[in-house]
Design an enzyme around this catalytic site. Sequence first.
Site, PDB file in Angstrom:
ATOM      1  CG  LEU A  46      29.443 -22.943   2.275  1.00  0.00           C
ATOM      2  CD1 LEU A  46      30.229 -22.751   3.784  1.00  0.00           C
ATOM      3  CD2 LEU A  46      28.040 -22.695   2.347  1.00  0.00           C
ATOM      4  CG  HIS A  79      37.066 -34.075  -2.172  1.00  0.00           C
ATOM      5  ND1 HIS A  79      35.631 -33.782  -2.697  1.00  0.00           N
ATOM      6  CD2 HIS A  79      37.628 -34.814  -2.957  1.00  0.00           C
ATOM      7  CE1 HIS A  79      35.664 -34.209  -3.891  1.00  0.00           C
ATOM      8  NE2 HIS A  79      36.920 -34.921  -3.985  1.00  0.00           N
ATOM      9  CG  ASP A 129      36.551 -30.056  -3.608  1.00  0.00           C
ATOM     10  OD1 ASP A 129      36.304 -30.135  -2.503  1.00  0.00           O
ATOM     11  OD2 ASP A 129      35.971 -30.870  -4.494  1.00  0.00           O
ATOM     12  N   GLY A 145      25.122 -38.100   7.289  1.00  0.00           N
ATOM     13  CA  GLY A 145      25.900 -37.502   8.745  1.00  0.00           C
ATOM     14  C   GLY A 145      26.663 -38.709   9.272  1.00  0.00           C
TER      15      GLY A 145
HETATM   16  C1  GAR Z   1      31.368 -38.297   2.522  1.00  0.00           C
HETATM   17  O1  GAR Z   1      31.964 -39.210   1.827  1.00  0.00           O
HETATM   18  C2  GAR Z   1      31.911 -36.995   2.326  1.00  0.00           C
HETATM   19  O2  GAR Z   1      33.459 -37.071   2.059  1.00  0.00           O
HETATM   20  C3  GAR Z   1      31.508 -36.797   0.900  1.00  0.00           C
HETATM   21  O3  GAR Z   1      30.003 -36.884   1.172  1.00  0.00           O
HETATM   22  C4  GAR Z   1      29.852 -38.031   2.149  1.00  0.00           C
HETATM   23  C5  GAR Z   1      28.803 -37.823   3.012  1.00  0.00           C
HETATM   24  O4  GAR Z   1      28.721 -38.829   3.797  1.00  0.00           O
HETATM   25  N1  GAR Z   1      31.393 -35.324   0.568  1.00  0.00           N
HETATM   26  C6  GAR Z   1      31.790 -34.745  -0.639  1.00  0.00           C
HETATM   27  O5  GAR Z   1      31.672 -35.635  -1.583  1.00  0.00           O
HETATM   28  C7  GAR Z   1      31.937 -33.502  -0.802  1.00  0.00           C
HETATM   29  N2  GAR Z   1      32.434 -32.837  -1.966  1.00  0.00           N
HETATM   30  P1  GAR Z   1      28.075 -38.469   5.394  1.00  0.00           P
HETATM   31  O6  GAR Z   1      26.843 -37.741   5.242  1.00  0.00           O
HETATM   32  O7  GAR Z   1      27.555 -39.744   5.955  1.00  0.00           O
HETATM   33  O8  GAR Z   1      29.137 -37.951   6.087  1.00  0.00           O
END
Ligand code: GAR
Length: 202
Positions: free
Chosen positions: A92, A108, A149, A14
């Site tokens: 989703l 992303h 995406d 998060g």
């Molecule tokens: C982040 O780097 C986000 O961009 C990626 O997961 C990570 C979550 O970190 N999202 C994806 O890969 C979506 N396809 P967080 O929970 O610390 O925000």
Amino acid sequence: MLTARIAVVASGGGTNLQALIDAQGRGELKSGSIALVIADKAGIGAIQRSEKAGIPCAVIVRREPAFEEKVLAALMEYQIDLVVLAGFLGILSGDLLRRFGKPVINIHPALIPSFCGKGFYGLRVHQAALDYGVKVTGATVHYASEIVDGGQIIAQKAVDVLPGDTPEILQRRVMEQAEWVLLPQAVETVSAQIVKEKENAL
Ligand code: GAR
């Protein structure tokens, strides 16, 4: 003053949710307010972050039946205007996006159309960028659509890949230099549009 009511959906630590909470605390999220956090698993960092910030958090387990029905019900209950997928590692469906009928945006961790689509999430994205040997990567905020995406791009920011990078090191640099900056800015931009539409509808 009218604001856009925002739900943030997260699957992990998060840190992107935290970037939004911090931006709100600094007064940089002028047009929106985070009204709900949806965590898709028990015990993830996003839950503690929302509790600490005093934001209601619904834990809706992605791997349990009727996930999308429960998400939709929570979005209705909290009268959400904008959904931000901030480190949401699921997908989703087009059906949910249509039924919600309001903007859903996603962050992303690469420069779309590189290293994106089904199977590209979290550290896998950075591993793929390193395997390919690109010298520049980054982050993209875009509207969610039926194509993973594939929705319209809102904002992008480039980040250098450096010699000796591991997926973890690169992920951290992309977060610090791109994601945590770009996401609050994009959320403010989209929230301001929503507020304008609300005002026009009065
Ligand atoms: C982040 O780097 C986000 O961009 C990626 O997961 C990570 C979550 O970190 N999202 C994806 O890969 C979506 N396809 P967080 O929970 O610390 O925000």
